[in-house]
Design an enzyme around this catalytic site. Structure first.
Site, mmCIF file in Angstrom:
data_model
loop_
_atom_site.group_PDB
_atom_site.id
_atom_site.type_symbol
_atom_site.label_atom_id
_atom_site.label_comp_id
_atom_site.label_asym_id
_atom_site.label_seq_id
_atom_site.Cartn_x
_atom_site.Cartn_y
_atom_site.Cartn_z
ATOM 1 N N SER A 24 0.833 -1.210 0.000
ATOM 2 C CA SER A 24 0.000 0.000 0.000
ATOM 3 C C SER A 24 0.864 1.254 0.000
ATOM 4 O O SER A 24 0.344 2.359 0.132
ATOM 5 C CB SER A 24 -0.893 0.001 1.253
ATOM 6 O OG SER A 24 -0.112 -0.200 2.413
ATOM 7 N N ASN A 111 -1.945 -2.164 13.625
ATOM 8 C CA ASN A 111 -3.401 -1.979 13.606
ATOM 9 C C ASN A 111 -3.836 -0.717 14.367
ATOM 10 O O ASN A 111 -4.639 0.067 13.867
ATOM 11 C CB ASN A 111 -4.107 -3.206 14.195
ATOM 12 C CG ASN A 111 -3.817 -4.454 13.385
ATOM 13 O OD1 ASN A 111 -3.262 -4.375 12.289
ATOM 14 N ND2 ASN A 111 -4.175 -5.616 13.925
ATOM 15 N N THR A 156 -39.228 26.191 -10.957
ATOM 16 C CA THR A 156 -39.489 24.821 -10.525
ATOM 17 C C THR A 156 -39.618 24.036 -11.819
ATOM 18 O O THR A 156 -40.115 24.566 -12.827
ATOM 19 C CB THR A 156 -40.796 24.688 -9.702
ATOM 20 O OG1 THR A 156 -41.878 25.137 -10.502
ATOM 21 C CG2 THR A 156 -40.737 25.500 -8.406
ATOM 22 N N HIS A 157 -39.115 22.825 -11.821
ATOM 23 C CA HIS A 157 -39.114 22.000 -13.047
ATOM 24 C C HIS A 157 -38.389 22.700 -14.198
ATOM 25 O O HIS A 157 -38.693 22.464 -15.363
ATOM 26 C CB HIS A 157 -40.537 21.640 -13.480
ATOM 27 C CG HIS A 157 -41.394 21.133 -12.366
ATOM 28 N ND1 HIS A 157 -41.424 19.808 -11.993
ATOM 29 C CD2 HIS A 157 -42.220 21.794 -11.504
ATOM 30 C CE1 HIS A 157 -42.260 19.666 -10.963
ATOM 31 N NE2 HIS A 157 -42.738 20.859 -10.636
ATOM 32 N N SER A 278 -13.255 25.765 -27.958
ATOM 33 C CA SER A 278 -13.383 24.491 -28.661
ATOM 34 C C SER A 278 -12.260 24.404 -29.675
ATOM 35 O O SER A 278 -11.782 25.425 -30.181
ATOM 36 C CB SER A 278 -14.739 24.445 -29.357
ATOM 37 O OG SER A 278 -14.679 23.644 -30.503
ATOM 38 N N LYS A 284 -16.715 29.328 -29.297
ATOM 39 C CA LYS A 284 -17.121 28.693 -28.045
ATOM 40 C C LYS A 284 -16.370 29.186 -26.813
ATOM 41 O O LYS A 284 -15.180 29.475 -26.855
ATOM 42 C CB LYS A 284 -16.941 27.168 -28.136
ATOM 43 C CG LYS A 284 -17.827 26.483 -29.137
ATOM 44 C CD LYS A 284 -19.313 26.624 -28.839
ATOM 45 C CE LYS A 284 -19.758 25.717 -27.724
ATOM 46 N NZ LYS A 284 -19.660 24.302 -28.105
ATOM 47 N N ASN A 286 -16.633 27.271 -23.502
ATOM 48 C CA ASN A 286 -17.293 26.150 -22.826
ATOM 49 C C ASN A 286 -17.084 26.209 -21.315
ATOM 50 O O ASN A 286 -15.984 26.505 -20.852
ATOM 51 C CB ASN A 286 -16.744 24.821 -23.357
ATOM 52 C CG ASN A 286 -17.082 24.626 -24.829
ATOM 53 O OD1 ASN A 286 -18.122 25.088 -25.286
ATOM 54 N ND2 ASN A 286 -16.207 23.970 -25.554
ATOM 55 N N GLU A 291 -18.496 21.886 -15.693
ATOM 56 C CA GLU A 291 -18.856 20.520 -16.088
ATOM 57 C C GLU A 291 -18.039 19.486 -15.318
ATOM 58 O O GLU A 291 -18.553 18.434 -14.922
ATOM 59 C CB GLU A 291 -18.659 20.349 -17.603
ATOM 60 C CG GLU A 291 -19.718 21.101 -18.388
ATOM 61 C CD GLU A 291 -19.378 21.258 -19.864
ATOM 62 O OE1 GLU A 291 -20.302 21.398 -20.656
ATOM 63 O OE2 GLU A 291 -18.182 21.238 -20.230
ATOM 64 N N TYR A 318 -9.358 -6.306 13.275
ATOM 65 C CA TYR A 318 -8.703 -5.865 12.051
ATOM 66 C C TYR A 318 -8.709 -6.966 11.001
ATOM 67 O O TYR A 318 -8.448 -8.124 11.297
ATOM 68 C CB TYR A 318 -7.250 -5.446 12.329
ATOM 69 C CG TYR A 318 -6.537 -4.966 11.068
ATOM 70 C CD1 TYR A 318 -6.637 -3.643 10.653
ATOM 71 C CD2 TYR A 318 -5.826 -5.857 10.265
ATOM 72 C CE1 TYR A 318 -6.039 -3.209 9.489
ATOM 73 C CE2 TYR A 318 -5.221 -5.431 9.092
ATOM 74 C CZ TYR A 318 -5.334 -4.108 8.702
ATOM 75 O OH TYR A 318 -4.748 -3.688 7.538
ATOM 76 N N GLN A 323 -7.311 -2.011 4.691
ATOM 77 C CA GLN A 323 -6.283 -1.245 3.977
ATOM 78 C C GLN A 323 -6.869 -0.522 2.761
ATOM 79 O O GLN A 323 -6.311 0.449 2.270
ATOM 80 C CB GLN A 323 -5.168 -2.206 3.539
ATOM 81 C CG GLN A 323 -4.050 -1.570 2.759
ATOM 82 C CD GLN A 323 -2.886 -2.533 2.574
ATOM 83 O OE1 GLN A 323 -2.231 -2.911 3.534
ATOM 84 N NE2 GLN A 323 -2.652 -2.952 1.348
ATOM 85 N N LYS A 326 -7.941 3.781 2.449
ATOM 86 C CA LYS A 326 -7.197 5.030 2.283
ATOM 87 C C LYS A 326 -7.216 5.624 0.879
ATOM 88 O O LYS A 326 -7.306 6.842 0.721
ATOM 89 C CB LYS A 326 -5.743 4.828 2.723
ATOM 90 C CG LYS A 326 -5.614 4.805 4.243
ATOM 91 C CD LYS A 326 -4.209 4.497 4.708
ATOM 92 C CE LYS A 326 -3.911 3.021 4.693
ATOM 93 N NZ LYS A 326 -4.775 2.209 5.573
HETATM 94 N N1 ARG Z 1 -1.158 -1.193 5.590
HETATM 95 C C1 ARG Z 1 -2.024 -1.678 6.608
HETATM 96 C C2 ARG Z 1 -3.370 -0.953 6.533
HETATM 97 O O1 ARG Z 1 -3.426 0.077 5.976
HETATM 98 C C3 ARG Z 1 -1.426 -1.451 7.946
HETATM 99 C C4 ARG Z 1 -1.921 -2.405 8.978
HETATM 100 C C5 ARG Z 1 -1.393 -3.749 8.708
HETATM 101 N N2 ARG Z 1 -1.788 -4.653 9.712
HETATM 102 C C6 ARG Z 1 -1.745 -5.975 9.550
HETATM 103 N N3 ARG Z 1 -2.178 -6.686 10.510
HETATM 104 N N4 ARG Z 1 -1.304 -6.494 8.457
HETATM 105 O O2 ARG Z 1 -4.370 -1.415 7.019
#
Ligand code: ARG
Length: 463
Positions: A24, A111, A156-157, A278, A284, A286, A291, A318, A323, A326
């Site tokens: 990651s 974790n 409206t509409h 354009s 144009k 735009n 958009e 966990y 993971q 993110k």
């Molecule tokens: N990269 C992991 C995450 O974002 C970190 C935690 C990893 N924990 C584990 N037990 N493998 O969740």
């Protein structure tokens, strides 16, 4: 192919490894500041509590500061094979301070670590979003101030309905964005809980001082249940929900920009820097930014739905699925932030064509409700008045005339009760008549504007 034929299992495994399936680092390296801050607070506490020697804690903290420096100036050697930001930092710490680095992970797991890192990140992302929303709200108030007397059809509409002042329309967006700021604040509060000390999931056998770590990191609270703490991602859902609703509002505003700036409406002219030409049609301009404001909404909704789906089937505690929290979070922030700025820029720089707005109201039947209300004032029940004015409108539309072009006999044929004074039903009179709290009467709008400024200043002062 020959490889696959000889040893398919090995070939498949090789392909999976080559794809860096579990790593990651390419996105979670973005957490480096939070990760290092968390580690510094944790190490210092371990030292204070005598869980590791104070001198070792100091060495660790110094090493971590150096790593932060290396990462921020771009000299850090990232190693994707170490999977994530946490292992990259820890491994570099070993290179810098040797064996002592091994003490940092005492009483900690990735974790509880990653949960605290991400919470810190969400807290500042929520603050940044709130600040950007406030700038947009300020821009809306600035435009509204110029247009408390600018009459425009309210729709409206997407059909012309009743006249309003343009400031009233802009203040509607002020309200939407005010609620959005409130949702980002809720996300910040949800994130404001420190999870370190939860360990892998059961807590820690060491005499930790969790409160002091929370204070050092600026958290308002510590988590109450270690199992919940390592697997709770509600705070990210809060952020994604806040971002999604904000995008919905931005997208609505974008749609108004597109409509208003069209040749057909001509209500506004967007600032040049927010339009593009354009490649083939030389005339144009735009509304590309608007958009894209509208078009980028779906990806943020997608991230919300993705995370809701990720968490829904997870047993405590966990699981590596988490993971996946993110990338969507970061992308949502990277999407909503520039859109907020672009929206503020467009609101600030747009040229409002007040004459075109009034003209659109004049050449329409937006006074129909007020003409019905005129009959009501003469004692006609509203439903009957409605029927009379509907007939009048039908007749004028057929004759291609506006209400103001009708003569008294036209009015009289719809109702005996019409008199010359019906000519005093005007656009300005109609807006002024909406003199209720929350209505479009210019005096009410001015009052709403003052209050909006007050609310904005108060919220900015509160931080
Ligand atoms: N990269 C992991 C995450 O974002 C970190 C935690 C990893 N924990 C584990 N037990 N493998 O969740």
């Amino acid at each position: 192919m020959t490889e696959v034929n000889k040893d398919p299992a090995a070939a498949v495994r090789g392909a999976v490894l080559a794809s860096d399936f579990t790593q990651s680092l390419h996105y979670d390296r973005r957490l480096y500041r939070e990760d290092i801050a968390g580690s510094i607070a944790h190490a210092a506490m371990l030292g204070r509590q005598g869980i590791i020697p104070e001198a070792d804690a100091e060495k660790i903290v110094e090493g971590l500061r150096q790593i932060e420096q290396e990462i921020s100036e771009g000299s850090f050697g990232w190693k994707p094979e170490l999977e994530d930001i946490h292992m990259n930092v820890e491994s570099r710490l070993h290179e810098i301070i040797g064996e002592t680095a091994g003490r940092l992970h005492t009483a900690r797991s990735r974790n509880d670590q990653v949960a605290t890192d991400t919470r810190l990140w969400v807290k500042s992302a929520a603050d940044e979003a709130i600040a950007a929303v406030r700038i947009l709200q300020r821009a809306l108030l600035g435009q509204a101030e110029q247009h408390t007397g600018t009459v425009v059809p309210g729709y409206t509409h997407l059909q012309r309905g009743q006249p309003v002042v343009f400031a009233h329309h802009l203040l509607a967006y002020f309200e939407m964005f005010d609620r959005d700021a409130g949702r980002f604040l809720a996300a910040k509060r949800a994130a404001d809980v420190m999870t370190l000390g939860s360990g892998a999931m059961a807590g820690s056998p060491y005499p930790l001082d969790r409160q002091s770590v929370a204070e050092e990191l600026g958290f308002g609270a510590i988590s109450s249940n270690s199992m919940d703490a390592v697997s709770d991602r509600d705070f990210i859902l809060y952020y994604l929900f806040a971002a999604s609703v904000t995008m919905a509002h931005l997208s609505r505003l974008a749609e108004e920009f597109v409509i208003w700036s069209s040749d057909e409406f001509g209500f506004i002219r967007l600032p040049d820097e927010y339009t593009s030409g354009s490649s083939i049609m030389p005339q144009k301009r735009n509304p590309d930014f608007a958009e894209l404001m509208r078009g980028k909404t779906g990806r943020v909704y997608g991230h919300l739905l993705a995370l809701l789906t990720t968490v829904k089937g997870l047993p405590l505690t966990y699981n590596r699925d988490l993971q996946e929290d993110k990338e969507g979070l970061f992308d949502a922030a990277d999407t909503v932030m520039p859109v907020l700025s672009a929206a503020a820029g467009m609101v600030l720089g747009m040229n409002v064509e007040a004459d075109r707005m009034r003209n659109a109201a004049e050449h329409s039947y937006v006074l129909a409700t007020d003409i019905a209300d005129y009959l009501v004032r003469k004692g006609v029940p509203f439903r009957q008045a409605y029927i009379a004015v509907a007939a009048l409108a039908k007749k004028s539309i057929a004759a291609g005339k506006g209400f103001s072009e009708l003569d008294m006999s036209d009015f009289r044929s719809a109702s005996e009760l019409f008199d010359d004074d019906v000519m005093s039903v005007t656009l300005d009179g109609a807006v002024a008549a909406r003199d209720v709290p929350g209505g479009t009467a210019p005096t009410r709008v001015l009052d709403a504007l003052q209050k909006a400024y007050g609310r904005l200043h108060a919220s900015v002062a509160e931080g």
